[in-house]
Write an enzyme that holds these catalytic residues in place. Structure first.
Site, PDB file in Angstrom:
ATOM      1  N   CYS A  63       5.142   3.021  -3.517  1.00 37.33           N
ATOM      2  CA  CYS A  63       5.196   3.669  -2.203  1.00 37.33           C
ATOM      3  C   CYS A  63       6.650   3.918  -1.781  1.00 37.33           C
ATOM      4  O   CYS A  63       7.388   2.978  -1.485  1.00 37.33           O
ATOM      5  CB  CYS A  63       4.481   2.770  -1.190  1.00 37.33           C
ATOM      6  SG  CYS A  63       4.692   3.260   0.526  1.00 37.33           S
ATOM      7  N   CYS A  66       7.594   2.756   1.765  1.00 41.09           N
ATOM      8  CA  CYS A  66       7.728   1.292   1.784  1.00 41.09           C
ATOM      9  C   CYS A  66       9.138   0.890   1.370  1.00 41.09           C
ATOM     10  O   CYS A  66       9.732  -0.020   1.957  1.00 41.09           O
ATOM     11  CB  CYS A  66       6.726   0.639   0.829  1.00 41.09           C
ATOM     12  SG  CYS A  66       5.004   0.957   1.224  1.00 41.09           S
TER      13      CYS A  66
END
Length: 141
Positions: A63, A66
């Site tokens: 991600c 993230c």
């Protein structure tokens, strides 16, 4: 051809000393990375007796948002002055390794950040927030 390692001159330790000031009055901030589901459950139980909020950052290695959020969260947690003096603890949970923890709190998108106070879910957000919004989120806990 293999060459021998050359010797490097070393400086005696007594000439390289510096003066450091340590203080025991600094607040203890707690950051734990990539916790298991069992450890996460234990930390939630500990949070019931704590006055500090617990931020839980659900992330995935793949991600990209993230990876952008994590250093900002770490910076804010490590420097309470930036968030109005609010002290918080931070835990990160990899959803690919700990699907049970993610399912327990119905995490369906990454990053998801949950904030707990006294063991109860107090607030949350999904996605990447700009730093001013993250500061506001932490200050309001």
């Amino acid at each position: 051809m293999i060459r021998p390692i050359s010797r490097v001159a070393t400086v005696p330790l007594h000439t390289a000393r510096t003066t450091r000031t340590f203080s025991t009055t600094l607040p203890k901030r707690f950051i734990e990375e990539d916790v298991s589901a069992d450890r996460f459950a234990h930390l939630l139980l500990q949070n019931k007796q704590s006055s500090k909020p617990l931020l839980v950052d659900f992330f995935a290695e793949w991600c990209q948002p993230c990876k952008m959020l994590s250093p900002i969260l770490h910076g804010l947690v490590n420097d309470p002055k930036r968030v109005g003096g609010r002290e918080v603890d931070l835990v990160t949970v990899d959803v690919d390794k700990n699907m049970d923890a993610a399912a327990q709190f119905q995490v369906r998108a990454m990053p998801t950040v949950l904030a707990f106070r006294e063991g109860k879910l107090a607030s949350s957000f999904v996605g990447l927030l700009p730093e001013p919004k993250l500061k506001e989120f932490i200050e309001n806990l």
